[in-house]
Write a protein that holds these residues in place. Sequence first.
Motif, PDB file in Angstrom:
ATOM      1  N   ALA A   1       1.172 -18.362  -3.812  1.00 50.42           N
ATOM      2  CA  ALA A   1       0.040 -17.757  -3.141  1.00 50.42           C
ATOM      3  C   ALA A   1      -0.910 -18.819  -2.613  1.00 50.42           C
ATOM      4  O   ALA A   1      -1.607 -18.619  -1.630  1.00 50.42           O
ATOM      5  CB  ALA A   1      -0.690 -16.838  -4.087  1.00 50.42           C
ATOM      6  N   GLY A   2      -0.929 -19.955  -3.304  1.00 58.74           N
ATOM      7  CA  GLY A   2      -1.814 -21.032  -2.889  1.00 58.74           C
ATOM      8  C   GLY A   2      -1.327 -21.742  -1.658  1.00 58.74           C
ATOM      9  O   GLY A   2      -2.062 -22.463  -1.004  1.00 58.74           O
TER      10      GLY A   2
ATOM     11  N   ASP B   1       0.815 -21.832   2.131  1.00 56.44           N
ATOM     12  CA  ASP B   1       0.998 -21.033   3.328  1.00 56.44           C
ATOM     13  C   ASP B   1       2.389 -20.396   3.238  1.00 56.44           C
ATOM     14  O   ASP B   1       3.392 -21.091   3.154  1.00 56.44           O
ATOM     15  CB  ASP B   1       0.911 -21.988   4.521  1.00 56.44           C
ATOM     16  N   THR B   2       2.438 -19.079   3.183  1.00 58.44           N
ATOM     17  CA  THR B   2       3.737 -18.433   3.034  1.00 58.44           C
ATOM     18  C   THR B   2       3.996 -17.450   4.160  1.00 58.44           C
ATOM     19  O   THR B   2       3.070 -16.926   4.765  1.00 58.44           O
ATOM     20  CB  THR B   2       3.837 -17.648   1.709  1.00 58.44           C
TER      21      THR B   2
ATOM     22  N   ALA C   1      -1.209  -7.979  -4.698  1.00 59.66           N
ATOM     23  CA  ALA C   1      -2.277  -8.977  -4.520  1.00 59.66           C
ATOM     24  C   ALA C   1      -3.637  -8.347  -4.779  1.00 59.66           C
ATOM     25  O   ALA C   1      -4.501  -8.954  -5.433  1.00 59.66           O
ATOM     26  CB  ALA C   1      -2.210  -9.550  -3.115  1.00 59.66           C
ATOM     27  N   ILE C   2      -3.822  -7.124  -4.285  1.00 63.27           N
ATOM     28  CA  ILE C   2      -5.105  -6.434  -4.511  1.00 63.27           C
ATOM     29  C   ILE C   2      -5.268  -6.117  -5.999  1.00 63.27           C
ATOM     30  O   ILE C   2      -6.341  -6.273  -6.566  1.00 63.27           O
ATOM     31  CB  ILE C   2      -5.174  -5.145  -3.666  1.00 63.27           C
ATOM     32  N   ARG C   3      -4.158  -5.699  -6.600  1.00 59.89           N
ATOM     33  CA  ARG C   3      -4.198  -5.395  -8.037  1.00 59.89           C
ATOM     34  C   ARG C   3      -4.652  -6.622  -8.825  1.00 59.89           C
ATOM     35  O   ARG C   3      -5.416  -6.523  -9.778  1.00 59.89           O
ATOM     36  CB  ARG C   3      -2.813  -4.948  -8.498  1.00 59.89           C
TER      37      ARG C   3
ATOM     38  N   THR D   1      -6.622  -9.093  -7.764  1.00 58.53           N
ATOM     39  CA  THR D   1      -8.071  -9.311  -7.630  1.00 58.53           C
ATOM     40  C   THR D   1      -8.839  -8.266  -8.446  1.00 58.53           C
ATOM     41  O   THR D   1      -9.874  -8.579  -9.037  1.00 58.53           O
ATOM     42  CB  THR D   1      -8.511  -9.255  -6.156  1.00 58.53           C
TER      43      THR D   1
ATOM     44  N   ARG E   1       5.597 -22.676   3.650  1.00 57.40           N
ATOM     45  CA  ARG E   1       5.524 -23.450   4.880  1.00 57.40           C
ATOM     46  C   ARG E   1       4.740 -24.736   4.600  1.00 57.40           C
ATOM     47  O   ARG E   1       3.604 -24.681   4.106  1.00 57.40           O
ATOM     48  CB  ARG E   1       4.809 -22.628   5.956  1.00 57.40           C
ATOM     49  N   HIS E   2       5.332 -25.850   4.863  1.00 55.13           N
ATOM     50  CA  HIS E   2       4.648 -27.127   4.626  1.00 55.13           C
ATOM     51  C   HIS E   2       3.596 -27.351   5.698  1.00 55.13           C
ATOM     52  O   HIS E   2       3.751 -26.877   6.830  1.00 55.13           O
ATOM     53  CB  HIS E   2       5.677 -28.271   4.649  1.00 55.13           C
TER      54      HIS E   2
ATOM     55  N   GLU F   1       5.964 -13.797   5.344  1.00 58.31           N
ATOM     56  CA  GLU F   1       6.052 -12.465   4.757  1.00 58.31           C
ATOM     57  C   GLU F   1       7.122 -12.405   3.666  1.00 58.31           C
ATOM     58  O   GLU F   1       7.014 -11.663   2.712  1.00 58.31           O
ATOM     59  CB  GLU F   1       6.442 -11.500   5.872  1.00 58.31           C
TER      60      GLU F   1
ATOM     61  N   PRO G   1       4.376 -11.640  -3.203  1.00 53.45           N
ATOM     62  CA  PRO G   1       3.539 -10.545  -3.693  1.00 53.45           C
ATOM     63  C   PRO G   1       3.293  -9.531  -2.584  1.00 53.45           C
ATOM     64  O   PRO G   1       3.024  -9.904  -1.453  1.00 53.45           O
ATOM     65  CB  PRO G   1       2.246 -11.252  -4.107  1.00 53.45           C
ATOM     66  N   SER G   2       3.384  -8.261  -2.938  1.00 56.19           N
ATOM     67  CA  SER G   2       3.067  -7.232  -1.953  1.00 56.19           C
ATOM     68  C   SER G   2       1.547  -7.175  -1.817  1.00 56.19           C
ATOM     69  O   SER G   2       0.804  -7.683  -2.664  1.00 56.19           O
ATOM     70  CB  SER G   2       3.602  -5.890  -2.421  1.00 56.19           C
ATOM     71  N   ALA G   3       1.086  -6.517  -0.747  1.00 59.55           N
ATOM     72  CA  ALA G   3      -0.361  -6.395  -0.539  1.00 59.55           C
ATOM     73  C   ALA G   3      -0.986  -5.677  -1.731  1.00 59.55           C
ATOM     74  O   ALA G   3      -2.032  -6.085  -2.246  1.00 59.55           O
ATOM     75  CB  ALA G   3      -0.620  -5.634   0.749  1.00 59.55           C
ATOM     76  N   ALA G   4      -0.307  -4.618  -2.195  1.00 57.01           N
ATOM     77  CA  ALA G   4      -0.852  -3.853  -3.312  1.00 57.01           C
ATOM     78  C   ALA G   4      -0.939  -4.718  -4.565  1.00 57.01           C
ATOM     79  O   ALA G   4      -1.932  -4.671  -5.303  1.00 57.01           O
ATOM     80  CB  ALA G   4       0.031  -2.643  -3.581  1.00 57.01           C
TER      81      ALA G   4
END
Lengths: 200, 795
Positions: free
Chosen positions: B176-177, B179-180, B99-101, B103, B187-188, B182, B94-97
Motif C-alpha cells: 500500500a505504501g 505505487d501499485t 482499505a476503507i475498513r 482506516t 511500480r518502481h 489495480e 486491497p479492495s476499496a472496501a
Amino acid sequence: MLRCVLILAAVCSLAASEPQSRFALADLTAAAHEIQHLRVTFRQIKDLELFDQPVVTAGVLEISRPLSSVRWEFTGRSVLVLRNDRLQRWNARGERETIRGGPASQALMGQMNAMLTGDWRTLDKLFTITLDPSGEPKVHLRPRDEEMTRYVTEIRIAFQDDLSAPRELIISAPGGDLTRYEFDVPERPTDLAAARFAGP
Amino acid sequence: MNSFSRIVAVTVWVALLIAALSVVTRIKPDPSLHAVIPRGDHNLDREVSFFETRSAAQILVLETESDVSQAAITVLRDAARELERVGARPQAPPSAAAAIRLTDRVYEHLPVLTTASMLTAMEQRMQPKALTQRLRELSSFLLEPGNLIYGEAVYRDLLGLETEVLTRLSGELSQAGMDTTEDGILRHSSGRFFALLLQVDHPPGNSDRTAALMRTVNEISERALNEHEVTIRAIGSYRHFNDNYSQIWRDLQVTLPISLVLIALVLFSLFRRARDLLALHMPAIAALIGGTAVVVLIQGESVPMMVLGFGAGMLGIAVDYGIHMTRAARDGIADMIRKPLSLSFITAASAFLVLLTANVDALRTLGIFVVSGLGFAVLTATMVLPRILRRRKRRDPWGATSDALVDFTATKRWWGLALAIAITIGTVPGLLELRMVGDPQDLDGSSQETRDDLAAFRTRWGLLSGNHFVVAEAKDLDTAVGNLIAAKERAGLPPVAADLLLPPPNIQAQRLRAWTDFWRTHSSQLAADLQVAAREAGLRASPFRRSFASYGRLECPPISRETWRGTPLDNRLNDLVSEQPDGSWQVVSPLTVDDPERFAAIATEIASADDGTWLASRRLLGHHLVDAMGDSLRQLGFWVALVMIIVLVAMIRNTRRTISVILPPAIAVVWTFGIFGHIQLELSALHILVATFVAGVGIDDAIFLSRSELRSHAMSPILATTATSLAGVGAMAFAGHPAIQSVGIAVFIGMAACLAACLLICPAFDRKRERPTIKTVDLASSPLNDAITTRTHRR
C-alpha cells in the motif's frame, strides 16, 4: 387461427411497452468507438461543509483513444493523466505527485477508464449501476460496500445527447458535501498531441 | 561348477531382487531437511519447520524491466494467471472496501494505537499558529479537484492522527505504501521496473514443484522478451534452489556420460568379455536394490533424499567387490578371495553400524542402507559370481603394469616407505591450514546472473524477500507479541508488523489512560483555539465537531487479531501470526538487515533472553545444519575408527598385518586433507563423508595388498577399482556446482592418495624378505596352489 392472433397481439403489446430508444450502457461503448479524440471543458463546483461558499474550478477533459490516454486538467490547480493504465498527477506548480493506492484513486481511475473506453460497466466492481427510469442517458452509481458509503453516498451521471461525454456528474458525500461537474458541449478535434498526455 | 548350480544361483538372485524391487517401488524420497537434524535439537527443528511451512517465507517476486510500462503490466498480469497453475498466486491487492475498513479500524482504535510520543508531538500541532496552518492545509487538500471523497475523513480527525498511525503501518503495508496498479503490481519510481509478489503454496525445497514453477517462469520470460521486449527476472529463494538443482542436473549430464565411458573403457580393457562386464556389476545392483528395500522395510516408505544420494555413492564400494571377484573367478581363485572380501565387508559394515547410534535420522538410515546394501553385495560377489563365471585361460591385459608395480613395491619397499614418510611430512603442515567453509553460501550453486539480479533488485526495492525474521513463541498471543516487542527493543530494531498491530493488553491499557488524560487536559483549549484558527483561515469550525467526539471518548474496544479481519492487513497477519498445533502462538517480524556483522549482533541480542524469541534466517539455517551434521559426524568419527580397528585386530589377529591394513588409509586421509590445506580448499560436512569413503576403499585395498600372496593377483583389480572411482566420482571435480566440485576434488585426491599410500606402505610390513621374480603364467591352466604362488619369493 385464433391462437395465432392472440400470440401476435401479445407480442405487439410487449413490444409497445418498451420505449423505442431506451438508453443502455452498451450505447456509451458504441459511441466511444466512433470518436477518436475528444475535448470538453467543464466546471467543478465543490459545495463542502468546511467552506461558506461553493468553490468553482474550471477545467478541460481531453481523451485520445488511439493513445489510450485521458487528461483531466483543473485549470491552475492540477493535472491528472491516465495513460496506458497508469494514473499520474501534477500539482499547480507542475510537479509530479505520488498517487497512493486506495479507494479514492481506484474510483478515480475507474471513472477515467470508463470515459476512455466508454465502458462504464468497469465501475461495476465498486458501484451498483442503475439506469435512470426515464430512459434518458443517465446513470446512478451507489457504493457496493457499506464501508464506502461513509465517504460517498451516490454518484449521478447524465450524458450528452450524442453519448460522447458526460453532461453532468454529481458526487454526494455523507454530511451534505457535494461535488458537481458541469460539462460543456464536446469538441471533436482531428488529433490530440501525445505531449498533452505526457504532463503539464 | 555345474549348470544346475549356476541356474539355481541366478534364479535365486533374480527372485530376491524382484522381491526387493517390489518393496523399493513403494519408496517416497523425502526432500525435507528434518532428517538431518540431530534428535533433541529443538532449535534447529523449529527453524527448519519455520522455513518449510511459514507462508511469509514462501515468496517469489517477478520483476519486469521495460520501456513500455503497459507491456510490462500486461506481461505480469498474464504471468500471474499462468503461474496459478503451478502454485504461485499474486498477493491480492486491497479492495476499496478493505482499505476503507482499515482506516475505520484505525479510527475506532486510535486511543490504543496512539503512542506516548505521538501524543507529545500532537501538543505542538495544537498550538494556535500550527492549528491555523493545519486548517489551511486541510482546506487546500479538500479543494484539490481530484480529492472527491475525503471530507468525512478530514472532519473526523482534525489533527490527522489516523493518517499518522497508518503511515507508521505503511512499512508493514509495503504494497500500500508503494505505487501499485489495480492488480497489486508494484511500480518502481523510475517507471521502468514493475514487480509482482507471488505467494507460493510449497516450500522451495520441494524440488519437483519448484522446478515446474521455475520452468513456467522461464517460459513466460522467454515469451515476454520475444513478443513484448519485456525482461522478466525472478527473485527469491525458489530461483536459488532451482539454480542449484539445475546445476547439479547439468553436472550429472556432463560428468556422467564421461564417467560411464571412462569406466567402461577401464573395465573393458581389463575384462574384455560382456559376461564379465555384466557380472561385475551384479553386486552393485544388488546393493542398491537390496539396501533400499531394507531401508524401506525398517524405516518406512519416506526416505531422506540425501541418504539415497550419499548411500548410492558409498555403495560404489560394491563395484570393487564385483571387480575383485570377477577377476578371481576367471583366475580360478574365487575361494581364496572370499575371506578378504568378507573381511572388507565386515570392516565396512562395522563402521557403518556405528551410524545406527547417531542421533541424526539421516545418518541412521544411511547406516542401514550401506550395511544392508554391502551385505547384498558381498553375498552376490561370493555366492553368485563364482557360480556364473568359469575359470578362463587368459593373460592379464594389465599384467605388465601390475607386475611392474608389484616388483617396484617389493624391491624398493624401504624407498617406498621413505617416500610415504616424506609425503606425510610434506602434507601434515597443510592440516594446520585447513579451514571449514565459513559461509554456506560459498557452496551455493546459484548462477552469477541470479546473484546479480538479486543484488540489483535489493538496491532498487529494498529487501522484499522473506529470508530473515524475528520469531516469538508463547502460550498465548499477547505474551508472544510482548516478547517480540521486548526482543526487538533489546536489538535496537524499530517496531513493525505484528508488534505494531497487536499491542499487548497492558500496553493498550497504558495508552488508553494516557489518551484520556491528554484529552481531559487539552480538549477545551483546542476547541477555543480551533474557533480562532478557523476564522483566520476563513473556514467553518463546525464540521470538526466529529473530531472532538472522537478524541473525547473514554473507552475504546481492545485490539485483537479479529480487529484486522477483512482489512488489507489480514493476509499479512496470517503470514506473521499463527497458532501452532500445540495451541501456542508464534509471531514473526520480518528483518530487513543483511549486513553480516549487524546481523550477528542482532542474533546475539535476541538470544540473550530466554523468553522464546529467536532469529530465523536462511543464512543461519545453513550454518546450523552444516554445524549439526559436522558435529554428529565428528563425534561418530572416533567411534567408527575405533570399531574398525577392533574388527581388523580381531579378524586379522596379526599385529604387523593389522597395522599394514589400518595405516595406509589413515595416512591417505592425512595426505588428502593436508593437500586440501595447502591448496586452500575449505572443508564442509560433506568432506567428512568423503573421508569415510576414502578410508573404506583404502582398507579394501590394504587388505589385499597387505598379503604378499594376494598382491600380484589383486594389483590389476585394485588399479581398476581406483580408476573406476576416479572416473566415476572424481569426474565431479569438473562439475560447475561448488559443493559437488569440492567433493569431486576431495575424492580425486583421496583415491589417488589411497592407492599411493597402500602401494608405498603395505609392502614394508611384509614379514618375508623376498625379491619376486615375475613369471607371467597361465593362471587359468594352473592349479589353485600354483596360481597363488605365481610370484615366487626369494629370501
